[in-house]
Design a protein around this motif. Structure first.
Motif, PDB file in Angstrom:
ATOM      1  N   GLY A 112      19.319  82.011   3.551  1.00 34.20           N
ATOM      2  CA  GLY A 112      18.586  82.424   3.038  1.00 34.20           C
ATOM      3  C   GLY A 112      17.311  81.662   3.578  1.00 34.20           C
ATOM      4  N   TYR A 122      13.688  81.795  -0.025  1.00 31.27           N
ATOM      5  CA  TYR A 122      14.242  82.171  -0.281  1.00 31.27           C
ATOM      6  C   TYR A 122      15.119  82.470  -1.572  1.00 31.27           C
ATOM      7  N   ASP A 128      15.049  89.832  -0.344  1.00 29.52           N
ATOM      8  CA  ASP A 128      14.595  88.767   1.108  1.00 29.52           C
ATOM      9  C   ASP A 128      14.922  89.858   2.556  1.00 29.52           C
ATOM     10  N   PHE A 131      16.111  87.994   8.421  1.00 22.87           N
ATOM     11  CA  PHE A 131      17.031  86.999   8.446  1.00 22.87           C
ATOM     12  C   PHE A 131      16.585  86.780  10.076  1.00 22.87           C
ATOM     13  N   ARG A 134      16.637  83.151   9.460  1.00 23.34           N
ATOM     14  CA  ARG A 134      16.742  82.577   8.181  1.00 23.34           C
ATOM     15  C   ARG A 134      18.178  81.816   8.253  1.00 23.34           C
ATOM     16  N   GLY A 136      21.944  81.456   8.343  1.00 26.02           N
ATOM     17  CA  GLY A 136      22.193  82.745   8.492  1.00 26.02           C
ATOM     18  C   GLY A 136      23.938  83.073   7.189  1.00 26.02           C
ATOM     19  N   ASP A 137      24.466  83.806   6.711  1.00 23.95           N
ATOM     20  CA  ASP A 137      26.107  83.489   5.881  1.00 23.95           C
ATOM     21  C   ASP A 137      27.368  82.652   6.195  1.00 23.95           C
ATOM     22  N   THR A 170      30.115  88.070   6.083  1.00 27.24           N
ATOM     23  CA  THR A 170      29.284  88.151   4.839  1.00 27.24           C
ATOM     24  C   THR A 170      30.127  88.045   3.836  1.00 27.24           C
ATOM     25  N   LEU A 180      23.279  90.568  -1.105  1.00 23.09           N
ATOM     26  CA  LEU A 180      22.614  90.608   0.182  1.00 23.09           C
ATOM     27  C   LEU A 180      21.566  91.398  -0.238  1.00 23.09           C
ATOM     28  N   LYS A 198      20.294  94.080   8.059  1.00 19.91           N
ATOM     29  CA  LYS A 198      20.098  92.679   7.435  1.00 19.91           C
ATOM     30  C   LYS A 198      21.077  92.024   7.364  1.00 19.91           C
ATOM     31  N   VAL A 202      22.862  88.401   9.442  1.00 15.96           N
ATOM     32  CA  VAL A 202      23.134  86.788   9.138  1.00 15.96           C
ATOM     33  C   VAL A 202      24.205  86.724   9.712  1.00 15.96           C
ATOM     34  N   ARG A 228      17.738  81.506  15.945  1.00 15.73           N
ATOM     35  CA  ARG A 228      18.851  81.793  15.300  1.00 15.73           C
ATOM     36  C   ARG A 228      19.448  82.760  16.454  1.00 15.73           C
TER      37      ARG A 228
END
Length: 749
Positions: A112, A122, A128, A131, A134, A136-137, A170, A180, A198, A202, A228
Motif C-alpha cells: 500500500g 496508506y 484504500d 493500487f 501503490r 502490491g501485496d 494476497t 484489503l 483492487k 495488488v 507497477r
C-alpha cells in the motif's frame, strides 16, 4: 542498541546470485583481494629479506662514505574478513524480526505504500484505493539495480538504486482478500467489481527507487523509475510460442501478447542487467465449466488437467464474476465461443501463463516479454551460470509443485563481454533467451544425472501416447507433459535455485513433499529415491505430518561442457530437520539448535561474500519457531559420503535407498541469521554492490488471521510491521526490510 521502532527489537548476542550488476564488481572484489594478498606477500618478503640481510651484516651504500642500514617499513598484514562471525539467532515465536546483535533491520516498503505524490498515504483500514500506484501485496523475489548519484544506471551504485520485486498473491480466506477490504470483503459469488479490481491490482511487479541518506534508507516517492506491472498490463510473448495457435485468445487473436502476469514468485538477474520474474501458481485464478471437456473434445483437456485446471473447478477469488467486462471474462477458460481457433473467448488463456517474464527495470518504454523458450510450468527463480566469453549460458529453474521437475535452458548464442553493458537490455534478452534448448533432469542412484532435451527430435516425446505433440511450441507450452514423456525424476517441490559463484555448482531447494511414502497407494504418491530419500512422520504437537515435511537442498556439478553439459553429478547439501530428530533417518545433516530449519524455499548466493542465504516457508516447525533465514558457507559436490536408508515395507520387506550426503555443517559454516514475525514467510533477497546493505521480504505476516476477526486487531495473529512503529493501522502487511551492520561492515561478516 536498537531504537524502539527498529524491527530488530529481539536482537540476540549474537541475494542474488549472478546479480548482473555485480559481475564487474565481483571481478573487482576478486582483484582487490588478490592485490591485498600481493601487498601482504610483498611486505612479508621484504621483512624476510631484511632479516636475512641483517643476519649477514650487509648494508646499503649512500652517496657518502657512511654505511646506512636499510630498515623498510613492512606493509601491515590485513586482518582477513571472517564470515559468519555473528552469534546465531535463536528460534523465536515473537511477532518481531530478530537479527544478530550488531545488526539493525527496519521496514522500508510495505503493502500500500504510495509510489506517487498524488496517491494518499496508506490508511491500512481497508478503504484504500489506487493500487496501480501503490506497492502490491505479498512481496516475494527481488533484485537491486544500482544508480549513480545523478540517477543514471550504475552497476556499482551502492547508495542509490532500484528495487524490482514480485507481488505474488494476497492474504485471503474464502474468496476474499480480507485485509484489503473494510469489512473483510464479499465471500460469496458474484464478487463486487470494486473488490475484484483492487485484488487484481495488488498482484504483479513493482519497481521503486531507494536511496541512502546518512545511514538511513528510504524509498523515493514520485521517482521517474517507480512503476507497477499488474495482471492487466500488456506483455509480449517472445520465443517459439509467439504466434502459435495455442496462445490465440480474444485479447490477442494473433497469439503475440498476453494480458499481464500473475502469481510471480522467485526472480533472477540476467548478466545483461534485466529483471526476470517467475510465474508460479497461476492456474488457480481461473475457472472452467463442468461441461467444458465435452465442449472442447480435444487434447487440450489433457493439458488442462496436467496443469491443475480440471473442469468444474472453482477459481481462487471468483474474479470472473466481477462483471461483463472483458477483463473479468478472461478468468473463465471455458470454450464458449463459436470460433475454431479460440479468437472469440479465453479457452487458450492459460497457455499464456506460466513463463519467465523479462523486464528492464530502468526503462519503462521497453516492452515486457514472456520468454517462452524457457518452458511453461510453476516457475520459481531463474539462476544463470557464471558467464564465460565464448561459451553458452545456462538458466537453471525449478517447477514448484509436488513431484515436479528440475529444468535448465541453454542458449544458442555464446556470451559476449560487450553484452554486460548493452544499449538495449530487452534486445539482448531476445538474443540469449529466445533461441536455445530446454532440458529436464534425470537423477540416478549412483550420484550421477543426465540433462534430457525436450524437443520434437526426442523419440520418447514423439512416441508419447498420453499427449501428441505438434511442434516445439507445443512441447514448451506443455513442458510438464514432455518431461513426463522422457521419464524425468520427480522431485520434492523444486523451489528457488542459485549458482555458487566460487565453483559454478547449482543449488536447488526442495521445500517438502507430503506425497513421499514407503508404501505408495496412488499415482500421486512416490516411494523415496536417491535424490529424495526421506519418508517419515514429523509431529507438530499432536498432528502427524507425513512424507518429507522438512525438505532438503540438492546441488549439481556440471560435467564436460560447462553450462552446455548434458551430464552432472549431485549430492544433498542439507536436510531440513529438527535438531532432536533421529540422526539415522531424519536429521541426516546433524543440525544443531542454532542451525535446524524446515522447508527451505528462498536461496541465493551473495556475489560479494559468497555466503549462501537460505530462507524458509514453513508450516511443519512453526509450533517451535517462526520462519527464518540462515547463512551458510557450503563446500562442494562430493565432499561427503554415500549413506543408505532402510525402510520396512507393508509387505514385510525392506526398501534400501542410497543417497549422497554433503559434508556435515559446523557451527562456523551454518547458522541462523534472522527469524521473522508470526505467520510470515522469509523471501526475496538482494544486496547493494558493496555487500553492506541487504534487502529481504517479509511475506504474509498474520496470514492465519480469521476473516471473522477482521474488526478486532487484538485477535490478529500478527500486527507487524505496525507493532514496530511502521505505518498506520494494525493490519499486518507484507514488507521489504533493509538490514545493515552497525559498524558499517559487510552483511554476514
Amino acid at each position: 542498541m536498537n531504537k524502539p521502532n527498529d524491527l530488530a527489537i529481539s536482537a540476540t548476542d549474537l541475494n542474488d546470485i549472478d546479480s548482473q550488476a555485480s559481475h564487474d564488481n565481483h571481478f573487482n572484489s576478486i582483484l582487490n583481494a588478490r592485490l591485498s594478498r600481493r601487498n601482504w606477500l610483498r611486505g612479508s618478503a621484504v621483512t624476510a629479506a631484511t632479516a636475512v640481510m641483517g643476519s649477514m651484516g650487509l648494508s646499503a651504500c649512500g652517496g657518502g662514505s657512511d654505511a646506512i642500514a636499510v630498515t623498510p617499513t613492512p606493509t601491515p598484514t590485513p586482518t582477513p574478513e571472517k564470515l559468519l562471525a555473528f552469534t546465531a539467532v535463536p528460534k523465536s515465536l515473537a511477532d518481531v524480526v530478530s537479527v544478530p546483535a550488531g545488526y539493525t533491520a527496519t521496514a522500508l516498503y510495505a503493502l500500500g505504500d504510495s509510489l506517487r505524490a498524488a496517491t494518499p498515504a496508506y490508511k491500512n483500514d481497508g478503504s484504500d484505493t489506487d493500487f496501480d500506484n501503490r506497492a502490491g501485496d505479498h512481496h516475494d523475489g527481488m533484485e537491486y539495480y544500482g544508480l549513480s548519484a545523478a540517477g543514471a544506471p550504475l552497476a556499482s551504485g551502492a547508495e542509490r538504486g532500484l528495487l524490482a520485486m514480485n507481488h505474488e498473491a494476497t492474504t485471503d480466506e474464502t474468496l476474499s482478500s480480507h485485509f484489503l477490504h473494510v469489512n473483510g470483503g464479499t465471500t460469496s459469488l458474484p464478487r463486487p467489481a470494486a473488490e475484484v479490481d483492487k485484488e487484481v491490482a495488488v498482484h504483479g511487479l513493482s519497481v521503486v527507487e531507494v536511496k541512502k541518506t546518512g545511514s538511513a534508507w528510504a524509498t523515493v516517492n514520485d521517482s521517474a523509475f517507480n512503476r507497477r506491472v499488474t495482471p492487466l498490463t500488456d506483455i509480449e510473448l517472445a520465443g517459439p510460442v509467439r504466434g502459435n495457435a495455442l496462445v490465440v485468445t480474444k485479447y490477442s487473436p494473433t497469439g503475440t501478447k498476453t494480458r499481464g502476469t500473475i502469481n510471480n514468485c522467485g526472480t533472477g538477474k540476467s548478466p545483461w542487467g534485466s529483471y526476470l520474474s517467475g510465474e508460479e501458481n497461476w492456474a488457480g485464478y481461473f475457472t472452467r465449466s463442468s461441461t467444458d471437456n465435452a465442449a472442447r473434445g480435444d487434447k487440450s483437456v489433457v493439458s488442462l488437467n496436467r496443469y491443475g485446471r480440471r473442469q468444474g473447478g472453482a477459481s481462487r477469488h471468483g474474479w470472473e464474476t466481477g462483471g461483463s467486462d472483458d477483463k473479468y471474462a478472461r478468468w473463465n477458460l471455458s470454450k464458449i465461443g463459436a470460433s475454431t481457433n479460440g479468437s472469440d473467448d479465453y479457452r487458450n488463456e492459460l497457455n499464456g501463463m506460466g513463463y519467465i517474464v523479462e523486464m528492464d527495470p530502468y526503462d519503462k518504454t521497453k516492452a515486457i516479454r514472456k520468454r517462452t523458450a524457457l518452458g511453461r510450468y510453476a516457475h520459481e527463480s531463474a539462476a544463470f551460470s557464471v558467464p564465460a566469453v565464448g561459451q553458452q549460458l545456462a538458466v537453471y529453474m525449478g517447477d514448484d509443485s509436488r513431484n515436479e521437475y528440475i529444468y535448465k535452458f541453454v542458449t544458442t548464442a555464446v556470451w559476449a563481454a560487450a553484452d554486460a553493458n548493452p544499449a538495449d537490455r530487452i534486445a539482448t534478452g531476445d538474443k540469449y533467451l529466445d533461441s536455445g534448448k530446454l532440458y529436464v533432469a534425470k537423477l540416478a542412484a549412483d550420484g550421477t544425472g543426465q540433462w534430457i532435451e525436450l524437443a520434437m527430435s526426442n523419440a520418447l516425446i514423439q512416441a508419447y501416447s498420453a499427449y501428441k505433440f505438434a511442434d516445439l511450441a507445443d512441447v514448451l507450452v506443455n513442458a510438464r507433459l514432455a518431461a513426463d514423456a522422457v521419464g524425468a525424476t520427480k522431485m520434492d517441490r523444486p523451489e528457488w535455485c542459485s549458482v555458487n559463484p566460487a565453483n559454478g555448482e547449482i543449488y536447488y531447494t526442495l521445500t517438502n513433499n507430503s506425497n513421499r511414502t514407503v508404501n505408495p497407494s496412488g499415482s500421486s504418491q512416490l516411494a523415496p529415491d536417491s535424490a529424495n530419500p526421506r519418508a517419515y512422520t514429523d509431529m507438530k504437537g499432536r498432528s502427524a505430518q507425513n512424507g518429507n515435511p522438512n525438505g532438503h537442498i540438492i546441488r549439481f556439478k556440471e560435467g564436460t561442457g560447462a553450462a552446455a553439459a548434458t551430464s552432472f553429478t549431485w549430492d544433498v547439501y542439507l536436510f531440513g530437520a529438527e535438531s532432536g530428530a533421529d540422526a539415522s533417518k531424519i536429521n541426516l545433516s546433524n543440525l544443531t539448535a542454532d542451525q535446524d530449519f524446515s522447508s527451505p524455499d528462498g536461496l541465493a548466493f551473495s556475489p560479494y561474500t559468497g555466503i549462501c542465504w537460505i530462507q524458509t516457508d514453513d508450516g511443519a516447525y512453526t509450533d517451535v519457531t517462526n520462519c527464518m533465514m540462515l547463512a551458510a558457507i557450503p563446500g562442494k559436490v562430493g565432499d561427503g559420503a554415500k549413506s543408505t536408508l532402510n525402510y520396512a515395507t507393508a509387505a514385510g520387506g525392506n526398501l534400501a535407498v542410497d543417497t549422497f550426503i554433503g559434508e556435515k555443517p559446523t557451527a562456523d559454516t551454518l547458522k541462523r541469521f534472522l527469524v521473522g514475525p508470526v505467520g510470515s514467510e522469509i523471501t526475496g533477497i538482494s544486496e547493494t554492490p558493496d555487500g553492506k546493505t541487504m534487502f529481504i521480504n517479509i511475506q504474509h505476516p498474520g496470514e492465519n488471521t480469521s476473516l471473522a476477526n477482521i474488526g478486532d486487531p487484538s485477535k490478529y495473529t500478527s500486527q507487524w510491521p505496525a507493532n514496530a512503529g511502521y505505518g498506520a493501522g494494525k493490519r499486518p502487511r507484507s514488507a521489504t526490510i533493509v538490514i545493515t551492520k552497525n559498524d558499517g561492515g559487510r552483511i554476514g561478516s
